[in-house]
Design an enzyme around this catalytic site. Structure first.
Site, short mmCIF file in Angstrom:
data_model
loop_
_atom_site.label_atom_id
_atom_site.label_comp_id
_atom_site.label_asym_id
_atom_site.label_seq_id
_atom_site.Cartn_x
_atom_site.Cartn_y
_atom_site.Cartn_z
N GLN A 78 0.84 -1.19 0.00
CA GLN A 78 0.00 0.00 0.00
C GLN A 78 0.88 1.24 0.00
OE1 GLN A 78 -3.15 0.18 2.91
NE2 GLN A 78 -3.80 2.17 2.18
N PHE A 79 1.21 1.71 -1.21
CA PHE A 79 2.10 2.86 -1.34
C PHE A 79 1.48 4.13 -0.75
CE2 PHE A 79 -0.45 3.85 -4.99
CZ PHE A 79 -0.33 5.22 -5.17
N THR A 80 0.16 4.17 -0.58
CA THR A 80 -0.47 5.39 -0.07
C THR A 80 -0.10 5.67 1.38
OG1 THR A 80 -2.51 4.22 0.51
CG2 THR A 80 -2.40 5.24 -1.70
#
Length: 146
Positions: A78-80
């Site tokens: 989850q790069f966010t």
């Protein structure tokens, strides 16, 4: 590396209508590799989450780890988690590792987890995923290692 760990009674990841990863009791781990991260940070994060005592013992105290309860790990990229919202209303993701590096570190983390723990499931890197979970407690812990 940056992560959010959730103690779950069950969790699953769905991509294109198909369940690709699923666990019962254990930890749902949302993972984000950031610029400058290395295998060293991945190793530290994995060691910490495997020993994190957030499951109840006989007295109801958080005294057991995911290893102690033979729980599962569901690892989801989850790069966010690298979002920076300090300027304006649109998040900036410049702190996230470049996609190739993020994938390399995620794959490394998954491989290391599979060597260290018997039940490891995953999401799909860079896919549009639906994550379903029953947060047990709820217990949600942000965990970052430098």
């Amino acid at each position: 590396m940056n992560s959010v760990i959730q103690r779950v009674s069950q969790a699953r990841v769905v991509v294109d209508g198909e369940v690709i990863g699923e666990i019962g009791a254990g930890l749902l781990v949302l993972l984000c590799a950031e610029r400058g991260d290395s295998e060293g940070q991945a190793d530290k994060l994995l060691a910490k989450l495997l020993k994190l005592r957030i499951f109840a013992d006989e007295a109801g105290k958080m005294n057991r780890s995911v290893q102690d309860i033979n729980g599962g790990l569901l690892l989801v990229s989850q790069f966010t988690l690298a979002a920076d919202v300090s300027a304006g209303n649109r998040p900036s993701f410049t702190n996230a590792a470049a996609p190739d590096e993020g994938r390399r570190l995620y794959d490394y983390f998954v491989a290391q987890a599979r060597q260290a723990h018997p039940v490891v499931q995953t999401g799909q890197f860079a896919a549009d995923m639906q994550v379903h979970l029953v947060n047990d407690g709820p217990v949600t812990i942000p965990l970052r290692v430098a």
